[in-house]
Scaffold this active site. Sequence first.
Site, PDB file in Angstrom:
ATOM      1  CE  LYS A 114      -4.090  -2.105   2.011  1.00 52.79           C
ATOM      2  NZ  LYS A 114      -5.346  -1.573   3.255  1.00 52.79           N
ATOM      3  CE  LYS A 138      -5.105  -7.541  -4.155  1.00 55.52           C
ATOM      4  NZ  LYS A 138      -4.936  -7.545  -3.027  1.00 55.52           N
ATOM      5  CE  LYS A 158     -12.530  -2.640  -2.093  1.00 52.17           C
ATOM      6  NZ  LYS A 158     -13.476  -2.888  -0.391  1.00 52.17           N
TER       7      LYS A 158
HETATM    8  P1  AMP Z   1     -10.724  -5.714   0.805  1.00 55.57           P
HETATM    9  O1  AMP Z   1     -11.422  -5.465  -0.339  1.00 55.57           O
HETATM   10  O2  AMP Z   1      -9.524  -5.664   0.903  1.00 55.57           O
HETATM   11  O3  AMP Z   1     -11.373  -5.915   2.210  1.00 55.57           O
HETATM   12  O4  AMP Z   1     -11.071  -7.768   0.671  1.00 55.57           O
HETATM   13  C1  AMP Z   1     -11.930  -7.671   2.143  1.00 55.57           C
HETATM   14  C2  AMP Z   1     -12.186  -9.615   1.009  1.00 55.57           C
HETATM   15  O5  AMP Z   1     -11.238 -10.311  -0.723  1.00 55.57           O
HETATM   16  C3  AMP Z   1     -10.754 -10.346   1.531  1.00 55.57           C
HETATM   17  O6  AMP Z   1     -10.696 -11.318   2.261  1.00 55.57           O
HETATM   18  C4  AMP Z   1      -9.407 -10.495   0.282  1.00 55.57           C
HETATM   19  O7  AMP Z   1      -8.753 -11.491   0.138  1.00 55.57           O
HETATM   20  C5  AMP Z   1     -10.588 -11.015  -0.619  1.00 55.57           C
HETATM   21  N1  AMP Z   1     -10.243  -9.893  -2.083  1.00 55.57           N
HETATM   22  C6  AMP Z   1      -9.711  -8.788  -2.654  1.00 55.57           C
HETATM   23  N2  AMP Z   1      -9.080  -9.076  -3.631  1.00 55.57           N
HETATM   24  C7  AMP Z   1      -9.600 -10.015  -3.976  1.00 55.57           C
HETATM   25  C8  AMP Z   1      -8.942 -11.051  -5.340  1.00 55.57           C
HETATM   26  N3  AMP Z   1      -9.039 -10.099  -5.939  1.00 55.57           N
HETATM   27  N4  AMP Z   1      -8.759 -11.661  -5.538  1.00 55.57           N
HETATM   28  C9  AMP Z   1      -9.495 -12.349  -4.318  1.00 55.57           C
HETATM   29  N5  AMP Z   1     -10.041 -12.230  -3.258  1.00 55.57           N
HETATM   30  C10 AMP Z   1      -9.438 -10.693  -2.975  1.00 55.57           C
END
Ligand code: AMP
Length: 311
Positions: free
Chosen positions: A111, A190, A193
């Site tokens: 980040k 990957k 957001k």
């Molecule tokens: P976050 O957007 O960081 O709050 O992520 C929420 C959940 O989504 C977490 O369990 C992440 O590991 C999962 N996640 C986010 N991006 C991905 C991705 N590209 N592939 C698989 N899982 C994801």
Amino acid sequence: MQRLLTGLQPSGALHIGNYFGALKPFVDLYGDYESSLLVVDYHALTTLKNPEELRQNIVNVVKDYLAVGVDPKRATIFKQSDVPEHTELAWIFETLVTVPFLMQAHAYKDKVAKGLEANAGLFNYPMLMAADILLYDIDVVPVGADQRQHIEYAREAAAKFNETFGETFKEPKERILESVATVPGTDGQKMSKSYGNTIPLFGTKDEIAKAVMSIVTDSSGESPEHVYNIHSLFKERGELGALYKANKGNYKASKEALVEDIEATVAPMRERRESISDDEVRTVLAEGAEKARERASKKMTEVRKKIGVMI
Ligand code: AMP
Ligand code: TRP
């Protein structure tokens, strides 16, 4: 009964990576566990400082949870900031782990490398996440692969506390489905957001089409690899083989087929989502917070006694 918990940040619209990596695995598993689903708003505050946007994102994420099929009677849906014990316990863990240990966190380093402010909250993030999990004696945490190290941090926080003050916390296990551990974005990296490469889960069909049309294709191969990889989340690889053979060289046709297949999965959930009111969201969160607070306060009483602040 074993306990299951996961959480998502209300830092923007959820994308199909969040769905396949975390939400769908939660939906598939949660009926067999005592389950909780968190909105981690204090985590989102590490990157989002716009109150109107945060409020809106919180409401939207809860609507997403309900729309993908989480029944608030069978899972405790709540918001982190409604249970102050999370930040309280995070502080205690922060006094038990070292700065060099936290400096090893890939998520933090990534980040900051991407230009996010290296605020102290972002640095301490894994200890707040450890508190989210450990407060509730959680056994299993379904997440995407990028969260593997964060669950290790939670185990480490539990071990450190137990070693110092006596057996108190259970060490949780991550549940990462290898097939969807890292959902790729429109650029093949990957999906995230903060990379601007997402396909929104609940966008309109036009928004989804726009994102799909922007998937980077490499003209050297016979089939567009990035399109195919995303498509395989929505359709069996067997069926896809024939489709991509028939569309050989015609990337646009493959992308149009992908839009239709995403639409077939998302449309019924989108329809359900439209019927959920903001009031319903408030009720779900209020009921969830009450249940979570009861459990958290019990655990924190035990913690306060053990560390010596209760005299
Ligand atoms: P976050 O957007 O960081 O709050 O992520 C929420 C959940 O989504 C977490 O369990 C992440 O590991 C999962 N996640 C986010 N991006 C991905 C991705 N590209 N592939 C698989 N899982 C994801
Ligand atoms: N760090 C997770 C993410 O960015 C979100 C999160 C916070 C979480 N607390 C949690 C996930 C507890 C699972 C359990 O995706």
